[in-house]
Enzyme design. Sequence first.
Site, mmCIF file in Angstrom:
data_model
loop_
_atom_site.group_PDB
_atom_site.id
_atom_site.type_symbol
_atom_site.label_atom_id
_atom_site.label_comp_id
_atom_site.label_asym_id
_atom_site.label_seq_id
_atom_site.Cartn_x
_atom_site.Cartn_y
_atom_site.Cartn_z
ATOM 1 C CE LYS A 244 -3.334 -3.388 1.190
ATOM 2 N NZ LYS A 244 -4.265 -4.069 -0.345
HETATM 3 C C1 LIG Z 1 -5.345 -5.071 0.899
HETATM 4 C C2 LIG Z 1 -6.476 -4.936 0.852
HETATM 5 C C3 LIG Z 1 -6.931 -5.197 2.151
HETATM 6 C C4 LIG Z 1 -7.089 -6.410 2.914
HETATM 7 O O1 LIG Z 1 -5.697 -5.493 4.020
HETATM 8 P P1 LIG Z 1 -4.558 -5.980 4.513
HETATM 9 O O2 LIG Z 1 -3.833 -5.662 5.365
HETATM 10 O O3 LIG Z 1 -3.751 -6.730 3.739
HETATM 11 O O4 LIG Z 1 -5.279 -7.081 5.520
HETATM 12 C C5 LIG Z 1 -8.874 -4.486 2.098
HETATM 13 N N1 LIG Z 1 -9.043 -4.134 0.940
HETATM 14 C C6 LIG Z 1 -8.824 -4.073 -0.308
HETATM 15 C C7 LIG Z 1 -9.099 -3.171 -1.303
HETATM 16 C C8 LIG Z 1 -6.822 -4.034 0.112
HETATM 17 O O5 LIG Z 1 -6.573 -3.380 -1.434
#
Ligand SMILES: *Cc1c(COP(=O)(O)O)cnc(C)c1O
Length: 423
Positions: free
Chosen positions: A192
């Site tokens: 992210k």
């Molecule tokens: C990465 C992601 C998640 C989940 O996040 P994690 O920290 O990996 O559990 C949820 N929704 C979206 C759209 C994502 O890209």
Amino acid sequence: MAHTKKNRFVKTSNSWRFRGNEVKYVREVLNSGFGSSTSGNMNQRYERAFSGRFGTKYAVTSNSGTSTLHQALMAFGVGPGDEVILPALTVVMCGYAVIHAGARPVFADVDPDTFLIDPKDIERKITSRTKAIMPVHLYGQVCDMRSIMKIAKKHRLAVVEDCAQCYLGTDDTGRLGGTIGDVGSFSTENSKHISTGDGGILITNSEVLAERMRKFGGMGFKNIRAQNGQVRKNKDTFQDPKYLRHDTFGYNYRLPEVAAAIGLAQVEQIDFLVRKRQQIAAKYLKALKGCDWIIPQRVPKGSINSYYTFAVRYEGEKKRGVSWYNFRKKFMEFGGDGIYAAWALVYNEPIMQLINKKGAFFPGLPNQARQFKGYLKRVSCPKAEKLQPLIMQFTTNQGIEKDMDLQMNALKKAIRFFDEQYT
Ligand SMILES: *Cc1c(COP(=O)(O)O)cnc(C)c1O
């Protein structure tokens, strides 16, 4: 890859993202001897910086962006018998969170141009059981929140914005994604915009929701408040056989202090980190000028896309006779990074089908999820079905201009190559 004398760790191409106070703050945590793992000092500093940047009253850290969705739904009071509407095109974890809360996921179709949840289909799929909407700001772009909030208001639904892929993106009225609905949910998993390795964070202006989300993620310790997660306030009251600790149900979704230290340093850099992704996106857009067979995610006028990835709808199969795979191969031959495909639609994942058909969470263990059997009976998202195989995501995690230009030029060359072959 470069070794330095001082640092025996190998630096990878992604380490440029940690150029700020990350090491300094981690050192502070270690120097404190962790005080108490429940002191939460670094978590609190991280939360204040985060809510400060987004202009919300509260921020609540968590150990993942899946946990945060679960926390939000629980805080809304979502449970068995309820339905939550979410887009068909997103990561499977969005569906997991709904099921984990005991409710049924109801999938809404997406807009083929913005790739985001279609408000008209949300409205179509509302029933007397609908309790919440989970718009997902996919690929960095905020959903049509004006329409979604209108629907939510009319039907009295709670809204959790999944901003895992959208930091500092805005809708067409200039509002930051995550500050429009009741709760904004972020992930700081490694891919992210900002990262703590793994982690998540929630923002809200509601004291009630903040306290519930924090308590649910903090094992229901009664001392937990909306503002902070400190559990042990006074040792003398705590160390008493008659002392009762828990007044709410919950799991341990706490973010470790070391991760919070990295989070704080990352928030200090958040504008820089988002700008980098927007910078390469602008270059990809330039490379696509005049090309009518690779269509970038539509950004409504006034909106700001934060470009988690640079997503496009690939129409080269139809318009150039070049398959998705062959375009990807050629792009990489010209020096491009691997293009990412879109995930399968949530309900097409084998586990979501297993839950539907067998009422099971594990193949061979029936009945664990029998209350969800048949939950996909009426699923219908024809636009998402058509769009999903066409999506290409170009990477936006280049730290330096030279690497960005390499990607832009690879895209230009691949387009030119197939254009010339075609004419
Ligand atoms: C990465 C992601 C998640 C989940 O996040 P994690 O920290 O990996 O559990 C949820 N929704 C979206 C759209 C994502 O890209």
